[in-house]
Design an enzyme around this catalytic site. Structure first.
Site, PDB file in Angstrom:
ATOM      1  N   GLU A 138       0.869  -1.024   0.062  1.00  0.00           N
ATOM      2  CA  GLU A 138       0.204   0.042   0.029  1.00  0.00           C
ATOM      3  C   GLU A 138       0.873   1.422  -0.035  1.00  0.00           C
ATOM      4  OE1 GLU A 138      -4.134  -0.925   2.126  1.00  0.00           O
ATOM      5  OE2 GLU A 138      -2.506  -1.528   3.227  1.00  0.00           O
ATOM      6  N   GLU A 159      -4.301  -9.449   3.739  1.00  0.00           N
ATOM      7  CA  GLU A 159      -4.962  -9.242   4.761  1.00  0.00           C
ATOM      8  C   GLU A 159      -6.255 -10.210   5.178  1.00  0.00           C
ATOM      9  OE1 GLU A 159      -3.112  -5.170   3.796  1.00  0.00           O
ATOM     10  OE2 GLU A 159      -3.841  -6.876   2.689  1.00  0.00           O
TER      11      GLU A 159
END
Length: 706
Positions: A138, A159
């Site tokens: 990210e 995740e």
């Protein structure tokens, strides 16, 4: 002490390993101007990757602010220490959050800091030089452009595998950068398929990276690419994204089907991620980030995440330091391996030892035809690896030269480690071990791959029973990482230490287990099987029984697992357990009839892959007239599981509940959101209802007491 404020400046994780953001200014090639280069580095070697905790994030924020403030800067680039950008958020710290407000602070802090990379006065560049997981990827996604090393591996947004969502921009940025199909693949599909990772070249092909560059001088090449882009010599053309509702929602629907197939609604994270992906089509960046904040906070404060973080810690830490293993210094070197048997399991073992140890491996069997078939299997698998480019021709030839076969066990005379993988029958195994003892050296370890039989009884007739150890692999050997190392009554420390050292070289996660019937995984799975057949035998419809446990998110239904293992194997292990614990392990006559009829399982499968009961199999099944509901089936199975685990712990089959969970995760694929087994039994109240107490203290693999 952990503290928070609404805006995040006071947030801190205890014992955070800080990854410092080192800022330097460099002159770009081609007279393109001055660039700021920020390098994340925790000061440790590549085995300790950078992670992103609150202190790290605030340090990165200061570096970004300073870079933007520098006069004349035309570009800002972020990279990491050698081989690693960042392995994501500091999960140890996340597990310590006790209030939703703290979780919101973590989400907002990440968005505030990484968001600056997308909202600055000059273009920003994520230079993905190696591992970039979760928040690490990210970091790059928030940048204007991305380069990636051709050698980079471990690239993912994993995740949902743990019970989270990409919460620092990934759930909004990825679909709006590379399209919803790519986002579903990276955020949903890959994590739910054994946490599959991407490579550097894949990142560009998916539209995530803008350029793939060689690893040797990656930073230098990246800065040259940055210079060319700043000058206008290079332009980035990204594929257009179909933003129609029909196309976007088709991708989301595919993701939902994947999630349903994998977790069956039992874990919230993939569904929250899909909600965010769906909304990303029309929401603004600010709206998308705010929605991620709320989803991340909800999931951080969920029982499923706490179980997932516990499971992750087991597989990353406890699996690498097995409880009860002797001092490694006692281990003897293994320079030659023997494998007794040349069937499929034995051949898989031979291949594993050959590839990992790269020492001579010799196989034996009763006749030359079987030996040739076993050696041929190993050669064929090596050739497949060569064909896929995973081995060089020289390496493949060297491996094939190390494996041989014989019908004479005298070839084991100079072996250091011999493992038998013959028929699962006590007298046969005793005979094999007795023959081996007359051939091998005094220090040779004799291992058995038994799945349920007593290792102590096998060793009892030997002159030196201390050299015998259980070495129970799981099928398929190349895929499942668990190895149950069974200490028999007389196994000596040197033998056990050699077994653990060998397991590590084989890249398997070893768990020390006591010599008890069926050890850990098979004992639990067969207790489940016994309860499932009990429900079916009493009269519960077979499809209802099979579907009932899917709501737990197990990797496959009980009867599908029976098909994979084979009814004959299941019956054999069940009979062994019935002999030891007759009241808890009844032998289903329906299962026995399946075996006697030579059926490969209960189900046949139609052209759409749906199971059904064919007429021949249906004629074998006899049922009573007592029908349970799905909830009653689930409760019966979980109650039996809790009872059996308590017995196993009381018997000392393993050191702690954590070892039970590690075995079920690595050997049976039980999901992270269950924490293996015991956290789920604790949080549903079944552990206390059945055994009178929890398996784990409150706050371990669960939210702390409020």
């Amino acid at each position: 002490m952990m503290t928070t404020t609404e805006t995040g400046p006071g947030l801190a994780f205890p014992d955070e390993v800080v990854s410092h953001a080192h800022l330097r200014f460099v002159e770009l090639p081609l007279n393109a101007g001055k660039a700021a280069l920020i390098t994340l580095d925790n000061g440790l070697d590549h085995k300790k990757p950078n992670t992103l905790g609150p202190t790290t994030l605030r340090g990165l924020e200061r570096a970004i602010d300073a870079a933007y403030a520098e006069p004349g800067v035309v570009a800002v680039a972020v990279t990491g220490k050698p081989f690693i950008l960042a392995a994501g958020a500091d999960l140890k710290g996340m597990a310590l959050l006790t209030h939703r407000e703290q979780a919101i602070d973590v989400a907002r802090l990440g968005h505030r800091v990484l968001g600056k990379l997308g909202d600055g006065p000059v273009p920003t560049f994520g230079l993905i030089n190696g591992m970039a997981l979760g928040g690490g990827l990210e970091v790059a996604l928030n940048c204007t452009y991305r380069t990636v090393s051709r050698a980079a591996a471990g690239l993912a947004l994993p995740e949902v595998f743990l019970g989270l969502i990409p919460g620092w921009g990934g759930a909004w940025l990825l679909p709006n950068t590379a399209g919803p199909e790519t986002a579903v693949k990276v955020i949903i599909e890959n994590p739910l398929n054994q946490n599959r990772m991407l490579s550097g070249p894949q990142l560009e092909s998916l539209g995530i990276a803008d350029a793939t560059l060689d690893a040797a001088d990656f930073i230098e090449q990246s800065l040259t690419w940055v210079a060319k882009l700043i000058r206008g010599d290079v332009t980035v053309e990204r594929a257009s994204i179909d933003r129609t509702e029909e196309a976007w929602e088709a991708a989301v629907a595919r993701g939902r089907a994947i999630a349903d197939g994998k977790v069956h609604g039992a874990a919230p994270a993939p569904y929250r991620a899909l909600e965010l992906l769906s909304a990303a089509r029309t929401s603004s960046k600010a709206e998308g980030f705010a929605a991620e904040d709320e989803a991340l906070a909800d999931l951080v404060m969920s029982e499923e995440l706490r179980a997932g973080l516990y499971a992750f810690d087991l597989t990353q830490r406890r699996a690498k330091r097995p409880a009860g293993a002797p001092d490694r210094e006692l281990a003897r070197p293994v320079t030659k391996v023997g494998v007794v048997g040349a069937g499929l399991m034995a051949s898989q073992l031979a291949l594993l030892f050959l590839r990992r140890l790269e020492v001579p491996v010799v196989m034996t069997d009763l006749d030359q035809e079987r030996v040739n078939r076993g050696v041929g299997y190993v050669h064929g698998e090596v050739d497949k690896l060569l064909g896929k480019g995973r081995l060089s021709a020289d390496h493949a030839n060297r491996l094939k030269g190390l494996v041989s076969g014989s019908t004479d066990q005298a070839v084991f005379a100079d072996a250091d480690f011999v493992i038998e993988a013959v028929f699962e029958e006590m007298d046969v195994k005793k005979q094999v071990l007795g023959q081996l003892e007359s051939v091998v050296s005094a220090e040779c370890v004799l291992a058995t791959n038994t799945s349920s039989l007593s290792v102590s009884e096998m060793a009892s007739a030997l002159k030196a029973p201390g050299r015998v150890v259980g070495f129970h692999f799981f099928n398929p050997v190349a895929v499942l990482p668990l190895l149950e190392v069974v200490r028999a009554e007389q196994t000596d420390d040197a033998t056990l230490a050699t077994a653990f050292a060998t397991a590590k070289e084989l890249k398997k996660s070893a768990v020390l287990v006591k010599d008890a019937p069926a050890f850990v995984v098979n004992r639990i799975l067969l207790r489940v099987t016994a309860e499932v057949f009990r429900a079916a035998d009493r009269g519960t419809p077979l499809q209802l029984v099979d579907n009932a446990l899917l709501k737990l998110g197990l990797p496959m239904s009980p009867f599908a697992l029976l098909q994979l293992v084979g009814p004959a194997v299941a019956l054999h292990v069940l009979e062994s357990l019935h002999a030891a614990f007759p009241d808890r392990y009844p032998v289903s006559q329906n299962l026995r009839r399946l075996v006697e009829a030579g059926k490969p399982g209960l189900w046949s499968w139609d052209e759409q892959g749906r199971p059904y009961l064919d007429d021949d199999t249906a004629a074998l099944i006899e049922q009573g007239d007592t029908q349970l509901s799905e909830d009653e089936v689930v409760e019966a199975v979980l109650s039996a599981t809790a009872e059996e685990i308590r017995f196993m712990l009381d018997e000392g089959v393993v050191a702690e509940p954590q070892d039970i969970d590690l075995c079920m995760i690595l050997g049976a694929g039980w999901p992270f959101h269950m924490g293996g087994a015991t956290p789920y039994l604790d949080r549903t109240g079944i552990a206390e209802k059945v055994t009178g107490r929890r398996f784990l203290p409150r706050g371990v693999a669960s939210l702390p007491a409020s």
